[in-house]
Design a protein around this motif. Structure first.
Motif, PDB file in Angstrom:
ATOM      1  N   ALA A  84       1.185  -0.842   0.248  1.00  0.00           N
ATOM      2  CA  ALA A  84       0.119  -0.426   0.203  1.00  0.00           C
ATOM      3  C   ALA A  84       0.681   1.406   0.024  1.00  0.00           C
ATOM      4  N   GLU A  85       2.201   1.133   0.717  1.00  0.00           N
ATOM      5  CA  GLU A  85       2.498   2.051   0.978  1.00  0.00           C
ATOM      6  C   GLU A  85       3.645   2.200  -0.549  1.00  0.00           C
ATOM      7  N   GLU A  86       4.022   1.534  -1.447  1.00  0.00           N
ATOM      8  CA  GLU A  86       4.498   1.717  -2.721  1.00  0.00           C
ATOM      9  C   GLU A  86       3.555   1.979  -3.396  1.00  0.00           C
ATOM     10  N   ALA A  87       1.776   1.578  -3.767  1.00  0.00           N
ATOM     11  CA  ALA A  87       1.123   1.983  -4.185  1.00  0.00           C
ATOM     12  C   ALA A  87       1.012   3.611  -4.254  1.00  0.00           C
ATOM     13  N   GLU A  88       0.699   4.597  -2.780  1.00  0.00           N
ATOM     14  CA  GLU A  88       0.971   5.624  -2.706  1.00  0.00           C
ATOM     15  C   GLU A  88       2.444   6.701  -3.725  1.00  0.00           C
ATOM     16  N   LYS A  89       3.259   5.705  -2.811  1.00  0.00           N
ATOM     17  CA  LYS A  89       4.844   6.761  -3.720  1.00  0.00           C
ATOM     18  C   LYS A  89       4.043   7.005  -5.358  1.00  0.00           C
ATOM     19  N   GLU A  90       3.819   5.400  -5.527  1.00  0.00           N
ATOM     20  CA  GLU A  90       3.529   5.477  -7.063  1.00  0.00           C
ATOM     21  C   GLU A  90       2.519   6.542  -7.821  1.00  0.00           C
ATOM     22  N   ALA A  91       1.141   6.546  -7.077  1.00  0.00           N
ATOM     23  CA  ALA A  91       0.661   7.482  -7.627  1.00  0.00           C
ATOM     24  C   ALA A  91       0.682   8.854  -7.879  1.00  0.00           C
ATOM     25  N   PRO A  92       0.552   9.934  -8.198  1.00  0.00           N
ATOM     26  CA  PRO A  92       1.343  10.694  -8.965  1.00  0.00           C
ATOM     27  C   PRO A  92       0.278  12.178  -8.411  1.00  0.00           C
ATOM     28  N   GLY A  93       1.093  12.939  -8.136  1.00  0.00           N
ATOM     29  CA  GLY A  93       0.528  13.798  -6.705  1.00  0.00           C
ATOM     30  C   GLY A  93       0.143  13.382  -5.453  1.00  0.00           C
ATOM     31  N   GLU A  94      -0.263  14.459  -4.727  1.00  0.00           N
ATOM     32  CA  GLU A  94      -0.416  14.252  -3.087  1.00  0.00           C
ATOM     33  C   GLU A  94      -1.611  13.586  -3.052  1.00  0.00           C
ATOM     34  N   THR A 292     -17.623  28.151  -5.645  1.00  0.00           N
ATOM     35  CA  THR A 292     -16.871  27.636  -7.311  1.00  0.00           C
ATOM     36  C   THR A 292     -15.570  27.839  -7.208  1.00  0.00           C
ATOM     37  N   VAL A 293     -14.931  29.216  -7.368  1.00  0.00           N
ATOM     38  CA  VAL A 293     -13.316  29.110  -7.885  1.00  0.00           C
ATOM     39  C   VAL A 293     -12.145  28.112  -7.344  1.00  0.00           C
ATOM     40  N   THR A 294     -12.974  28.358  -6.149  1.00  0.00           N
ATOM     41  CA  THR A 294     -11.714  27.241  -5.124  1.00  0.00           C
ATOM     42  C   THR A 294     -11.932  25.532  -5.329  1.00  0.00           C
ATOM     43  N   LEU A 295     -13.465  25.685  -6.193  1.00  0.00           N
ATOM     44  CA  LEU A 295     -13.335  23.581  -7.041  1.00  0.00           C
ATOM     45  C   LEU A 295     -12.176  24.369  -8.705  1.00  0.00           C
ATOM     46  N   LEU A 296     -12.338  25.147  -8.923  1.00  0.00           N
ATOM     47  CA  LEU A 296     -12.158  25.478 -10.301  1.00  0.00           C
ATOM     48  C   LEU A 296     -10.351  25.533 -10.064  1.00  0.00           C
ATOM     49  N   ALA A 297     -10.518  25.912  -9.248  1.00  0.00           N
ATOM     50  CA  ALA A 297      -8.639  25.890  -8.882  1.00  0.00           C
ATOM     51  C   ALA A 297      -7.951  24.592  -8.346  1.00  0.00           C
ATOM     52  N   GLN A 298      -8.649  24.105  -7.816  1.00  0.00           N
ATOM     53  CA  GLN A 298      -8.628  22.076  -7.581  1.00  0.00           C
ATOM     54  C   GLN A 298      -8.738  21.745  -8.610  1.00  0.00           C
ATOM     55  N   LYS A 299      -9.106  21.872  -9.953  1.00  0.00           N
ATOM     56  CA  LYS A 299      -9.799  21.369 -10.331  1.00  0.00           C
ATOM     57  C   LYS A 299      -8.032  21.245 -11.508  1.00  0.00           C
ATOM     58  N   TYR A 300      -8.060  22.749 -11.790  1.00  0.00           N
ATOM     59  CA  TYR A 300      -6.903  22.907 -12.502  1.00  0.00           C
ATOM     60  C   TYR A 300      -5.802  22.512 -12.056  1.00  0.00           C
ATOM     61  N   PHE A 301      -5.176  23.019 -10.969  1.00  0.00           N
ATOM     62  CA  PHE A 301      -3.885  22.679 -10.430  1.00  0.00           C
ATOM     63  C   PHE A 301      -3.849  20.484 -10.085  1.00  0.00           C
ATOM     64  N   TRP A 302      -4.442  19.844  -9.820  1.00  0.00           N
ATOM     65  CA  TRP A 302      -4.949  18.677  -9.895  1.00  0.00           C
ATOM     66  C   TRP A 302      -3.903  18.542 -11.706  1.00  0.00           C
ATOM     67  N   LYS A 303      -4.707  19.100 -12.615  1.00  0.00           N
ATOM     68  CA  LYS A 303      -4.368  17.996 -13.882  1.00  0.00           C
ATOM     69  C   LYS A 303      -2.583  18.355 -14.210  1.00  0.00           C
TER      70      LYS A 303
END
Length: 323
Positions: A84-94, A292-303
């Motif tokens: 599980a620790e390895e899987a979390e390290k493999e996944a991109p992002g936080e 709304t702006v927060t969700l848009l920002a999260q969507k952008y930065f996550w991409k």
């Protein structure tokens, strides 16, 4: 980590398994053929890093699994596993930055449902706040803000705008408008009864109220605090830190403003009714705009984070050695 429990038609199981195996950040894959009875099919279990969860769930929905089988997702509080620790390290992002959009939509959908319970909570909160404004009691005001359920529909409007879900937007707006209308009407009647009993007095409402005068005297800070609370509220929902919602609830004056408007209207004080109504609208607008702006920002930065994960490389093929 998230735990997924899937029921798949026997003919689609291999397709589902391949999708899970291709998704970076998954582990603990278990397939139990023929064990599901309603609906009939195979049972597939797996764990996935939170930051990869939205991608996997979206893929399962594209396979139509919610129509032909079942997708159930739950948070894992504790997972003691090197894999599980390895899987979390493999996944991109936080994981803390990841937004589970389907989870957010489901949560806001439930919170935005116009039900007897929702009406009871918002009405009781407004009546408590009415006692607070007449008695100039800040403790009652804080208690009323904590009880009020109005952040659910407000978050629902923001999520609906970002995800383009008109039905969720309509449901949220309806819950918000009907909820406040019913709460204010009942609170106005409550104030009339309390006045007849000699427990409320117009002089208390119109006298000096150093602790609660802010609810009918909107200023720039009313909007600023609503914006900040909207940001904090959305972040608490998307990061699963629901405890922060209590702080959000007691930082905005939607319910107290509605209560003050209802009591003032019952006494015919149009000045306080107008001021409280403006305070209410400023808070509602500020929270929706910020959410709304927060969700848009999260969507952008996550991409962006998905494109440039830790180490500067893309997701790539999923390693399976040692699993």
């Amino acid at each position: 980590m998230l735990h997924l429990r899937l029921i798949t038609p026997a003919g689609r199981t291999e397709e589902v398994v391949r999708l899970i195996e291709r998704t970076v950040g998954t582990t603990h894959l278990v397939v139990l053929p023929g064990t599901a009875r309603d609906p009939a099919g195979d049972l597939v279990l797996c764990d996935v890093a939170r930051e990869a969860g939205d991608e996997l769930i979206a893929g399962l929905r594209r396979l139509g699994l919610e129509e032909t089988g079942s997708i159930a997702v739950e948070d894992i509080g504790l997972s003691l596993s090197r894999r599980a620790e390895e899987a979390e390290k493999e996944a991109p992002g936080e994981g803390a930055d990841a937004v589970l959009w389907e989870g957010l939509i489901e949560a806001t959908h439930e919170e935005s449902t116009l039900s007897v319970t929702y009406l009871a909570f918002i009405t009781l909160a407004t009546m408590i706040a009415a006692c607070g404004v007449v008695l100039d009691n800040a403790i009652l005001i804080v208690g009323a803000m904590a009880v009020g359920p109005e952040f659910g529909p407000l978050a629902g409007i923001s999520a609906a705008l970002v995800r383009r879900r008109p039905r969720l937007a309509l449901r949220s707006v309806t819950a918000l408008l009907v909820g406040f209308a019913v709460a204010m009407a009942v609170t106005g009647g409550f104030a009339t009864v309390m006045d007849a009993l000699g427990l409320f007095h117009r002089s208390d409402l119109e006298g000096d109220r150093p602790n609660t005068a802010f609810v009918y005297a909107p200023d720039a800070f009313s909007f600023i605090v609503a914006v900040l609370a909207g940001i904090a509220g959305i972040l608490s929902l998307t990061s699963a830190k629901s405890g922060a919602l209590v702080g959000v609830a007691i930082s905005v004056t939607t319910v107290p403003a509605a209560a003050n408007a209802a009591v003032a209207l019952a006494y015919g004080d149009m000045s306080q009714t107008s001021g409280s109504s403006v305070q209410l609208l400023l808070n509602l607008l500020g929270i929706v705009l910020a959410g709304t702006v927060t969700l848009l920002a999260q969507k952008y930065f996550w991409k962006r984070q998905r494109r440039h994960p830790r180490g500067g490389t893309g997701p790539g093929p999923r390693p399976r050695a040692g699993s």
